[in-house]
Design an enzyme around this catalytic site. Structure first.
Site, PDB file in Angstrom:
ATOM      1  N   LYS A  33      14.902   0.817  13.869  1.00  0.00           N
ATOM      2  CA  LYS A  33      14.402   2.206  13.807  1.00  0.00           C
ATOM      3  C   LYS A  33      14.705   2.891  12.470  1.00  0.00           C
ATOM      4  CE  LYS A  33      14.353   2.858  18.786  1.00  0.00           C
ATOM      5  NZ  LYS A  33      14.803   3.606  19.947  1.00  0.00           N
ATOM      6  N   ASP A  87      11.474   9.173  21.187  1.00  0.00           N
ATOM      7  CA  ASP A  87      12.607   8.968  22.113  1.00  0.00           C
ATOM      8  C   ASP A  87      13.158  10.308  22.612  1.00  0.00           C
ATOM      9  OD1 ASP A  87      12.683   6.194  22.108  1.00  0.00           O
ATOM     10  OD2 ASP A  87      14.034   6.086  20.378  1.00  0.00           O
TER      11      ASP A  87
HETATM   12  P1  NDP Z   1      22.751   1.639  18.463  1.00  0.00           P
HETATM   13  O1  NDP Z   1      23.138   0.221  18.264  1.00  0.00           O
HETATM   14  O2  NDP Z   1      22.122   2.412  17.361  1.00  0.00           O
HETATM   15  O3  NDP Z   1      24.063   2.479  18.921  1.00  0.00           O
HETATM   16  C1  NDP Z   1      24.933   1.947  19.889  1.00  0.00           C
HETATM   17  C2  NDP Z   1      25.945   3.021  20.278  1.00  0.00           C
HETATM   18  O4  NDP Z   1      26.752   2.514  21.347  1.00  0.00           O
HETATM   19  C3  NDP Z   1      26.916   3.377  19.137  1.00  0.00           C
HETATM   20  O5  NDP Z   1      27.279   4.740  19.277  1.00  0.00           O
HETATM   21  C4  NDP Z   1      28.102   2.463  19.451  1.00  0.00           C
HETATM   22  O6  NDP Z   1      29.334   2.933  18.939  1.00  0.00           O
HETATM   23  C5  NDP Z   1      28.123   2.540  20.959  1.00  0.00           C
HETATM   24  N1  NDP Z   1      28.807   1.413  21.611  1.00  0.00           N
HETATM   25  C6  NDP Z   1      28.387   0.120  21.642  1.00  0.00           C
HETATM   26  N2  NDP Z   1      29.261  -0.615  22.373  1.00  0.00           N
HETATM   27  C7  NDP Z   1      30.238   0.228  22.801  1.00  0.00           C
HETATM   28  C8  NDP Z   1      31.404   0.083  23.585  1.00  0.00           C
HETATM   29  N3  NDP Z   1      31.749  -1.111  24.093  1.00  0.00           N
HETATM   30  N4  NDP Z   1      32.174   1.162  23.823  1.00  0.00           N
HETATM   31  C9  NDP Z   1      31.830   2.386  23.341  1.00  0.00           C
HETATM   32  N5  NDP Z   1      30.727   2.593  22.573  1.00  0.00           N
HETATM   33  C10 NDP Z   1      29.941   1.531  22.316  1.00  0.00           C
HETATM   34  O7  NDP Z   1      21.818   1.620  19.770  1.00  0.00           O
HETATM   35  P2  NDP Z   1      20.746   2.710  20.217  1.00  0.00           P
HETATM   36  O8  NDP Z   1      21.315   4.044  19.918  1.00  0.00           O
HETATM   37  O9  NDP Z   1      19.407   2.378  19.709  1.00  0.00           O
HETATM   38  O10 NDP Z   1      20.694   2.465  21.805  1.00  0.00           O
HETATM   39  C11 NDP Z   1      21.739   2.908  22.654  1.00  0.00           C
HETATM   40  C12 NDP Z   1      21.334   2.661  24.112  1.00  0.00           C
HETATM   41  O11 NDP Z   1      20.229   3.484  24.447  1.00  0.00           O
HETATM   42  C13 NDP Z   1      20.899   1.220  24.378  1.00  0.00           C
HETATM   43  O12 NDP Z   1      21.460   0.819  25.619  1.00  0.00           O
HETATM   44  C14 NDP Z   1      19.395   1.304  24.478  1.00  0.00           C
HETATM   45  O13 NDP Z   1      18.849   0.330  25.331  1.00  0.00           O
HETATM   46  C15 NDP Z   1      19.215   2.706  25.067  1.00  0.00           C
HETATM   47  N6  NDP Z   1      17.896   3.271  24.720  1.00  0.00           N
HETATM   48  C16 NDP Z   1      17.046   3.607  25.733  1.00  0.00           C
HETATM   49  C17 NDP Z   1      15.809   4.139  25.471  1.00  0.00           C
HETATM   50  C18 NDP Z   1      14.912   4.497  26.601  1.00  0.00           C
HETATM   51  O14 NDP Z   1      13.713   4.750  26.347  1.00  0.00           O
HETATM   52  N7  NDP Z   1      15.394   4.558  27.829  1.00  0.00           N
HETATM   53  C19 NDP Z   1      15.339   4.373  24.092  1.00  0.00           C
HETATM   54  C20 NDP Z   1      16.333   4.023  23.083  1.00  0.00           C
HETATM   55  C21 NDP Z   1      17.555   3.477  23.416  1.00  0.00           C
HETATM   56  P3  NDP Z   1      29.822   2.530  17.427  1.00  0.00           P
HETATM   57  O15 NDP Z   1      29.144   3.520  16.530  1.00  0.00           O
HETATM   58  O16 NDP Z   1      31.285   2.678  17.507  1.00  0.00           O
HETATM   59  O17 NDP Z   1      29.362   1.106  17.209  1.00  0.00           O
END
Ligand code: NDP
Length: 285
Positions: free
Chosen positions: A71, A108
């Protein structure tokens, strides 16, 4: 005599992409609206995304959705950005302009709010809100929540610097600020808690105190299917009000993209209900 209308080409790019529901959702929208289109899923690692997008355009591709992890790359490849995409710093919808370049948009955030306010008839105004996560989806969610009129917005992220960067980008320190995850116990309770982390995709459980939740609290996980089960089970165990997953957001963001490309917004209920039957809100449903 009726001229045959050529089906236009659309695609979703991501890596991995095999399990994307977008081709199915757009095919259903096309059937409902009578619009002819081809919509495929293209597996594109970040290193080759730009080339693959060029190839897609050269072959007549008119629009594309973009998902993890592309993205931000899509934002950089856009010649022009919608106001919302510019603020979110992420693009999930690309539309080919007449000069061949790409216009970047982000559906989104609007899709998330539409699921809550239209499908679930919930009023977000004034809600004291907690946002878990600071990745691409969290950024879009934060701006959409503010546009929808939530009250105080507290952002918490595993990597605290990313939460700070998001709060800085919003630039409203009186209403929007960050906390360390370990300090959440002292944050009081919230009217809305949004899980925008991808923690549910792995084995790790989020450490969240029950004290964040009151009886009225709306809990929402952007994930859907099994990835949302742990957070929603926590919300129910804490005594929250509605506990919802991101399936409705998925369908609504797709409808927003469809409207950008085709000029008409399809009805989303039938597709949502079909997918909901396959992806229940609880492991036991
Ligand atoms: P990113 O990879 O950009 O961000 C992931 C986020 O999750 C970061 O803030 C990361 O923290 C955090 N994270 C990952 N693992 C852990 C953990 N074990 N404990 C705590 N925090 C954690 O992903 P996206 O933002 O694109 O997506 C996030 C979620 O949203 C996904 O599950 C995706 O499927 C969902 N989504 C759903 C959509 C829908 O239409 N329903 C649309 C877009 C996304 P850190 O910065 O510390 O790594």
């Amino acid at each position: 005599m009726n001229a045959t209308v050529e089906a236009e080409h659309f695609a979703v790019f991501g890596h991995p992409i095999a399990h994307s529901l977008s081709p199915r959702i757009h095919a259903r929208f096309a059937a409902f609206t009578g619009i002819r289109l081809h919509y495929t899923a293209i597996d594109a690692p970040a290193a080759s995304f730009a080339t693959q997008l060029e190839d897609f355009a050269a072959a007549g591709g008119r629009g594309a959705n973009v998902t993890l992890p592309l993205k931000q790359d899509a934002c950089a490849l856009s010649a022009a950005l919608s106001d919302f995409a510019r603020r979110a710093g992420a693009v999930n919808t690309l539309t080919r302009l007449p000069d061949g370049r790409w216009l970047g948009d982000n559906t989104d955030g609007p899709g998330f709010v539409r699921d809550l306010t239209e499908r679930h008839a919930l009023d977000l105004r004034g809600r004291r809100s907690l946002l878990l996560g600071a990745g691409g989806a969290a950024r879009a969610t934060a701006f959409a929540l503010l546009d929808a009129g939530v009250g105080e917005l507290i952002i918490v992220n595993r990597t605290a610097e990313r939460a700070d960067a998001l709060a800085d980008a919003i630039g409203d320190p009186e209403h929007v600020y960050t906390r360390y995850w370990d300090d959440l116990g002292a944050a009081g309770n919230f009217d809305l808690i949004v899980n925008a982390t991808s923690a549910g995709l792995g084995a790790a459980q989020l450490a969240l105190p029950f004290g964040l939740v009151a009886r009225r609290t709306l809990c929402y996980d952007l994930s859907y299917g099994a990835a949302a089960f742990a957070f929603l089970a926590w919300a129910r165990a804490a005594g929250a009000g509605p506990a919802l997953d991101g399936l409705g957001m998925l369908v609504e963001q797709a409808a927003e993209s469809f409207a950008i490309w085709h000029g008409s917004r399809p009805d989303t209920d039938a597709v949502y209900n079909e997918l909901r039957a396959e992806l229940p809100l609880r492991a036991t449903d």
